[in-house]
Every structure is written in C-alpha cells, then in structure tokens.
Design a protein around this motif. Structure first.
Motif, PDB file in Angstrom:
ATOM      1  N   SER A  73       8.104   1.137   5.529  1.00  0.00           N
ATOM      2  CA  SER A  73       8.176   2.557   5.853  1.00  0.00           C
ATOM      3  C   SER A  73       7.968   2.759   7.355  1.00  0.00           C
ATOM      4  N   PRO A  74       8.940   3.355   8.068  1.00  0.00           N
ATOM      5  CA  PRO A  74       8.779   3.573   9.522  1.00  0.00           C
ATOM      6  C   PRO A  74       7.549   4.411   9.860  1.00  0.00           C
ATOM      7  N   THR A  75       7.285   5.439   9.048  1.00  0.00           N
ATOM      8  CA  THR A  75       6.117   6.297   9.306  1.00  0.00           C
ATOM      9  C   THR A  75       4.826   5.507   9.175  1.00  0.00           C
ATOM     10  N   ALA A  76       4.713   4.734   8.107  1.00  0.00           N
ATOM     11  CA  ALA A  76       3.494   3.944   7.891  1.00  0.00           C
ATOM     12  C   ALA A  76       3.326   2.886   8.979  1.00  0.00           C
ATOM     13  N   ILE A  77       4.422   2.249   9.381  1.00  0.00           N
ATOM     14  CA  ILE A  77       4.356   1.223  10.429  1.00  0.00           C
ATOM     15  C   ILE A  77       3.899   1.839  11.748  1.00  0.00           C
ATOM     16  N   PHE A  78       4.450   3.006  12.097  1.00  0.00           N
ATOM     17  CA  PHE A  78       4.058   3.684  13.338  1.00  0.00           C
ATOM     18  C   PHE A  78       2.578   4.047  13.317  1.00  0.00           C
ATOM     19  N   GLU A  79       2.116   4.588  12.189  1.00  0.00           N
ATOM     20  CA  GLU A  79       0.704   4.981  12.092  1.00  0.00           C
ATOM     21  C   GLU A  79      -0.215   3.770  12.181  1.00  0.00           C
ATOM     22  N   ALA A  80       0.201   2.630  11.603  1.00  0.00           N
ATOM     23  CA  ALA A  80      -0.611   1.417  11.707  1.00  0.00           C
ATOM     24  C   ALA A  80      -0.635   0.903  13.139  1.00  0.00           C
ATOM     25  N   ALA A  81       0.516   0.950  13.811  1.00  0.00           N
ATOM     26  CA  ALA A  81       0.625   0.436  15.181  1.00  0.00           C
ATOM     27  C   ALA A  81      -0.175   1.270  16.170  1.00  0.00           C
ATOM     28  N   GLY A 118       0.823  -1.189   0.000  1.00  0.00           N
ATOM     29  CA  GLY A 118       0.000   0.000   0.000  1.00  0.00           C
ATOM     30  C   GLY A 118       0.861   1.243   0.000  1.00  0.00           C
ATOM     31  N   SER A 119       0.236   2.384  -0.186  1.00  0.00           N
ATOM     32  CA  SER A 119       0.946   3.652  -0.102  1.00  0.00           C
ATOM     33  C   SER A 119       0.027   4.662   0.562  1.00  0.00           C
ATOM     34  N   GLY A 120       0.601   5.571   1.322  1.00  0.00           N
ATOM     35  CA  GLY A 120      -0.203   6.544   2.032  1.00  0.00           C
ATOM     36  C   GLY A 120      -0.096   6.324   3.524  1.00  0.00           C
ATOM     37  N   PRO A 121      -0.920   7.005   4.300  1.00  0.00           N
ATOM     38  CA  PRO A 121      -0.869   6.866   5.750  1.00  0.00           C
ATOM     39  C   PRO A 121      -1.024   5.413   6.183  1.00  0.00           C
ATOM     40  N   GLY A 122      -0.301   5.029   7.238  1.00  0.00           N
ATOM     41  CA  GLY A 122      -0.319   3.637   7.674  1.00  0.00           C
ATOM     42  C   GLY A 122      -1.692   3.138   8.053  1.00  0.00           C
ATOM     43  N   SER A 123      -2.489   3.986   8.727  1.00  0.00           N
ATOM     44  CA  SER A 123      -3.830   3.551   9.120  1.00  0.00           C
ATOM     45  C   SER A 123      -4.714   3.334   7.900  1.00  0.00           C
ATOM     46  N   ALA A 124      -4.514   4.153   6.852  1.00  0.00           N
ATOM     47  CA  ALA A 124      -5.292   3.981   5.620  1.00  0.00           C
ATOM     48  C   ALA A 124      -4.894   2.690   4.909  1.00  0.00           C
ATOM     49  N   ILE A 125      -3.605   2.381   4.898  1.00  0.00           N
ATOM     50  CA  ILE A 125      -3.153   1.125   4.280  1.00  0.00           C
ATOM     51  C   ILE A 125      -3.743  -0.057   5.039  1.00  0.00           C
ATOM     52  N   LEU A 126      -3.789   0.046   6.363  1.00  0.00           N
ATOM     53  CA  LEU A 126      -4.348  -1.028   7.176  1.00  0.00           C
ATOM     54  C   LEU A 126      -5.827  -1.236   6.843  1.00  0.00           C
ATOM     55  N   THR A 127      -6.543  -0.137   6.638  1.00  0.00           N
ATOM     56  CA  THR A 127      -7.948  -0.239   6.259  1.00  0.00           C
ATOM     57  C   THR A 127      -8.089  -0.848   4.871  1.00  0.00           C
ATOM     58  N   GLN A 128      -7.189  -0.478   3.961  1.00  0.00           N
ATOM     59  CA  GLN A 128      -7.190  -1.083   2.632  1.00  0.00           C
ATOM     60  C   GLN A 128      -7.014  -2.591   2.721  1.00  0.00           C
ATOM     61  N   LEU A 129      -6.085  -3.009   3.555  1.00  0.00           N
ATOM     62  CA  LEU A 129      -5.833  -4.436   3.712  1.00  0.00           C
ATOM     63  C   LEU A 129      -7.071  -5.149   4.235  1.00  0.00           C
ATOM     64  N   LYS A 130      -7.740  -4.544   5.201  1.00  0.00           N
ATOM     65  CA  LYS A 130      -8.945  -5.150   5.759  1.00  0.00           C
ATOM     66  C   LYS A 130     -10.048  -5.226   4.715  1.00  0.00           C
ATOM     67  N   ASP A 131     -10.201  -4.148   3.932  1.00  0.00           N
ATOM     68  CA  ASP A 131     -11.214  -4.149   2.877  1.00  0.00           C
ATOM     69  C   ASP A 131     -10.936  -5.227   1.831  1.00  0.00           C
ATOM     70  N   SER A 132      -9.672  -5.341   1.453  1.00  0.00           N
ATOM     71  CA  SER A 132      -9.336  -6.330   0.427  1.00  0.00           C
ATOM     72  C   SER A 132      -9.594  -7.745   0.924  1.00  0.00           C
ATOM     73  N   TRP A 133      -9.530  -7.942   2.239  1.00  0.00           N
ATOM     74  CA  TRP A 133      -9.739  -9.273   2.816  1.00  0.00           C
ATOM     75  C   TRP A 133     -11.211  -9.591   3.019  1.00  0.00           C
ATOM     76  N   THR A 134     -12.057  -8.566   3.077  1.00  0.00           N
ATOM     77  CA  THR A 134     -13.472  -8.787   3.395  1.00  0.00           C
ATOM     78  C   THR A 134     -14.417  -8.357   2.273  1.00  0.00           C
ATOM     79  N   CYS A 135     -13.913  -7.677   1.258  1.00  0.00           N
ATOM     80  CA  CYS A 135     -14.801  -7.129   0.226  1.00  0.00           C
ATOM     81  C   CYS A 135     -14.551  -7.718  -1.164  1.00  0.00           C
ATOM     82  N   SER A 136     -13.951  -8.891  -1.238  1.00  0.00           N
ATOM     83  CA  SER A 136     -13.536  -9.396  -2.549  1.00  0.00           C
ATOM     84  C   SER A 136     -14.434 -10.484  -3.118  1.00  0.00           C
TER      85      SER A 136
END
Length: 516
Positions: free
Chosen positions: A475-483, A99-117
């Motif tokens: 990405s450290p920034t994305a990982i921190f935002e996801a955590a 993913g690319s962008g804020p870590g929390s947004a990437i995390l939401t993308q991952l969840k959507d891809s796992w539940t909306c396919s």
C-alpha cells in the motif's frame, strides 16, 4: 499357605474404634489443606499474568542470572497480546502475513511481534535448576530456561515473532544450574514446550549445531489469531511436475555451459570492504537501480561499493554512479525459457552462488530498494560470523516455514556452508518453477541446511528492514507513513522477485520514495 490365607480371609473384619475414625478425619482434612495450598502456589506462577509488563525492545534482558531455590516462587513474564494492546493500543501479532491500518501503526506491530513473543522470568534470572531425583539416569543436571534466553542462545536463526511462553527444559550430561553452565556441554537434550496443548518437541543440541531445528515453526490459531510453537509440516509443499523438471533441466544445462564466464564476472565482487549488488533485466530496472544508488550514496556509500549486474550490453549504465558488470550470453538461459520470472530468479540464484564461490561476501538487493540508513548500520547490529542473513517476508506462504525469508535482500558470505546453500537453491530450480516462488524454495533449502550442516542465518527485524508486502500488500499510503514515522525502517525493499519493475516504480512514486 493357601488354606491359611483362606481361613484369614474368612474371619469377620474388626470394626475401627471411634478414636481411629477421628484420626482418619483429621489426617484427611490436613491432606486437603496441603494439596490445596500447593495448588494455589502452583497456580500463582501463571504464565499469563496480565499485570506483568511487556519486555523492553532490543532483545534479551541483560539482568544477571540467578539460581532459584526449591521453595522460591518464580514467575514468568509473558508478553501476551493483551499486554501489547495496553502498551500500544493494538495487537502485537500482525494478522496473517500483513498488517492493516496506518503505516506507522503496522511498523509498531511488527516491532512488537519481534520483541514481545517470548517469555522472560520476572525475577531477572534466565534459568533455574529443577530439583528432581536423577539417580539411575544419564543426566547430571536438569534446568528450566526462559524461552527468550534459550532462543537467543540456541535458536537465534528463527523469526523473532515465533511465539514461546513455556519454560524450556534442558537435560545436561554435566552438572548445570544455569544457562551459562550448558555452554561447555558436549550433548544436551532439550524439550521445547509449545503453547499448543498436546504438542511436545524434543531437540538434541551438539557442538556443531546439527539438530532438527527446522521442525519448529509458529502456527497461527485462526480462532484466537495467536501464534503457537508447533512441529513443522510439509503438507503445503508439492512435488515438481514433469514440465517443471524439464524447464529446470534446460536451465542447468545453460549453467554448465556458461559457468566459467559467470564465475569470472562475479570474481570482481571480491573486495575487502562491504559490497552491495543488484541484478537488472531492463531499462525500468536501471531506473530502480539509479533510485536505490542515490539513496545509498547520500548516506555515505561510494560507487566502488555498489555493483549493478546487467544481462545485456543493450542495457545502458551511463546514468548510474556505480560499477557495472555485464553477464552477456547467460541472459539467454536457453531459447525455450521465455518466462521472465523463471529466468530472472534462476539467474539471481546462480550469480549469488558464483560470487560466494569466488570468495566474495555480498549484500544482494532488489533494484527496488531504498536505503534510509547505511547498510553497515543494519549489518553491524547482527550477530557476527554468520553464513547468511535474510529479509523477513511474513508468514503468508506456509511453504516457506519456518524461516519465511525473502531473496530480495540477503547477505551471503563466502563460507563453505553459505556456498553449499546457494548451490542447493540453484539446483532446486524445479521447485522454484513449480511453486512460482524463489523465496519459498530458498526457505526450504535453508531449513534443511541449517539442520543438517549447521548453516547459520539470521533474519533482519522487519521493523528495521521492511518488505513492502507487510505494508498492507504494498500500500503506497502505508509505505509512506512507515517511511516518515519517527522510528522509520533502515531500508525499505520492494520485491523485484515477484513484482514487475514498472509496478514498483508506480508504487514508489505514490509513496514518495522516488528520488530521481
């Protein structure tokens, strides 16, 4: 007879009356009306209705099954990209593998891809019979099943982002009207209709689950960035070179020499409770392991549950609040093996096989693992009695299709099929060397064993067990935002199989996950 036929053909044709012409026009108009209405109602069952809601997260719907009558209009709720965009403001499928962008947004993308396919029926039913004439065939029932329910029942080993929006057609040897009726079938044939036009895949299911399921994977359309279910291909996979064969032979000779002491060492992992284990190569790995153990203990874990496997007595375990096991001479793996990537990954495969063969069920992890919830919470949400469970790595490596697993976090039981799989992974060291990837090698062997022997597996959802490559390539920034997001992962895994421990420590500190 021929002469008579020629005489009849020679007679002038009789002109139709005005009444006959009028009736022809009336019947033609009626025919056009009926076919037009039929086309309208057929089109109204579109699989891509943008007004239908995206399914709630958490797996298959729990609505009771209902049988559709022959004249009932059954719509299919298809979680499309646009729907997830409406719901969260971005695409439901992550680009490529990351993913690319804020870590929390990437995390939401991952969840959507796992539940909306995968599509679900909007009327709450999971299946409905097809009313067709089966006289003269071997079939007693033909039903259409929503993809979400079918994957959940028969194809749960596949990644949740494997897209399928067309109804699955099941041909049963017994009378069947619902998906539940198929559970008692000894044999059924299934046609999985992919999203890619012109591609059709047939699957045969038996009691022991031996089927060519490994021939399925979700391929991304580069023009639309959509995933589509297509047949698997082996084009990206290359054969090992002579050099790779030679190095693998050296490794296997060491295995035969040191098999007995390694087996005795791994027998210590056989416990009645859950066991977590990690392999350390050097002092930097020890620091990573100490950080991981601290995250584990603060969640209620005990030192008796965590094992650190070290390759040499020179590596000190004094700072670790965990059990330590030294494997000694096995660390050498032959004097000619100087490549740390090769030696570490082969030893990891060897230890996992030896532990399972000794009767131990183990959750293996990278030393660069940070637990944010106790491992039992992650494992407790998985299906029961599985042979293996793996971390999902993303779809960047085509050689890893269709499972795309990571060996930096995986659970291996002591079942016969799990032992056989781990043995196969170890014996295919030549592929690991040639491809420079233990993950792709393990994915390949898992697909074969799943198809041939019914080896069961399940992938940890990436929004629950997060591989850091999915965070914009570590990405450290994305990982921190996801955590630090409200719905943070249960565990964050930095892959030791492909990163140096010093690099992991650097990224961990920058992402504020360094606990020491």
């Amino acid at each position: 007879m021929q002469a008579s036929r020629r005489r009849n053909d020679a007679r002038p044709a009789k002109k139709p009356s005005s009444f006959r012409r009028l009736m022809d026009v009336v019947f033609f108009a009626l025919w056009l009306g009926v076919t037009g209405m039929g086309g309208y109602f057929l089109g109204s069952t579109s699989l891509n209705d943008p007004n239908l809601p995206c399914p709630p997260s958490g797996g298959a719907a729990s609505a009771p099954e209902a049988v559709s009558s022959s004249n009932q209009r059954t719509q299919v709720r298809t979680p499309s990209v646009s729907q997830c965009q409406q719901r969260h403001g971005h695409s439901s499928h992550i680009s490529a593998a990351t993913g690319s962008g804020p870590g929390s947004a990437i995390l939401t993308q991952l969840k959507d891809s796992w539940t909306c396919s995968r599509a679900r029926y909007s009327n709450g039913s999971q299946s409905s019979p097809l009313h067709v004439d089966m006289k003269g065939t071997k079939w007693q029932g033909i039903i259409q099943v929503e993809p979400d329910a079918f994957f959940d029942r028969y194809l749960q080993q596949y990644p949740g982002d494997m897209a399928s929006t067309r109804p699955v057609i099941a041909f049963s040897h017994k009378k069947a009207k619902t998906l539940k009726d198929l559970e008692d079938c000894k044999v059924m044939d299934v046609a999985i209709i992919p999203d890619k036009p012109g591609v059709c895949i047939a699957v045969t299911e038996t009691f022991h689950d031996v089927a060519s399921y490994h021939m399925l994977h979700a391929q991304r359309d580069e023009s639309t960035d959509e995933l589509s279910l297509v047949s698997n291909h082996i084009a990206p996979r290359s054969m090992p070179s002579d050099a790779s064969y030679g190095m693998a032979r050296t490794l296997l000779l060491e295995y035969f020499k040191q098999n007995e002491p390694i087996s005795k060492a791994m027998a210590q992992l056989k416990k009645k409770t859950m066991v977590v284990a990690t392999l350390v190569d050097n002092e930097s790995d020890i620091q990573l392991a100490e950080n991981s153990i601290k995250s584990f203990l603060r969640l209620g874990g005990t030192k008796d549950q965590f094992f650190v496997i070290k390759r040499s007595d020179s590596i000190s375990c004094k700072t670790l609040n965990a059990k330590c096991i030294t494997v000694g001479k096995a660390a050498n793996l032959g004097s000619s093996i100087s490549d740390p990537f090769v030696s570490r990954n082969f030893l990891q495969a060897w230890l996992a096989f030896a532990a399972a063969d000794a009767g131990a069920s183990v959750l293996w992890q990278s030393p660069g693992t940070v637990w944010m919830k106790h491992p039992t919470e992650l494992l407790g949400k998985m299906p029961k009695d599985l042979d293996t469970m793996f971390l999902f790595k993303g779809r960047e490596d085509a050689r890893a299709a269709p499972f795309h697993i990571s060996t930096d976090l995986f659970y291996a039981s002591s079942s016969d099929r799990a032992i056989h799989l781990l043995h196969e992974v170890m014996l295919h060291a030549d592929l690991m060397i040639e491809w420079r990837s233990m993950d792709a090698t393990a994915s390949y062997r898992l697909s074969e064993n799943n198809a041939r022997y019914g080896t069961s597996t399940y992938l940890f959802p990436p929004h629950s067990a997060l591989h850091t490559i999915l965070m914009d390539h570590h990405s450290p920034t994305a990982i921190f935002e996801a955590a630090t997001s409200p719905e943070h992962p249960q565990v964050i895994v930095f892959p030791r199989s492909e990163m140096d421990s010093e690099d992991i420590i650097k990224v961990m500190k920058e992402s504020k996950l360094w606990l020491l």
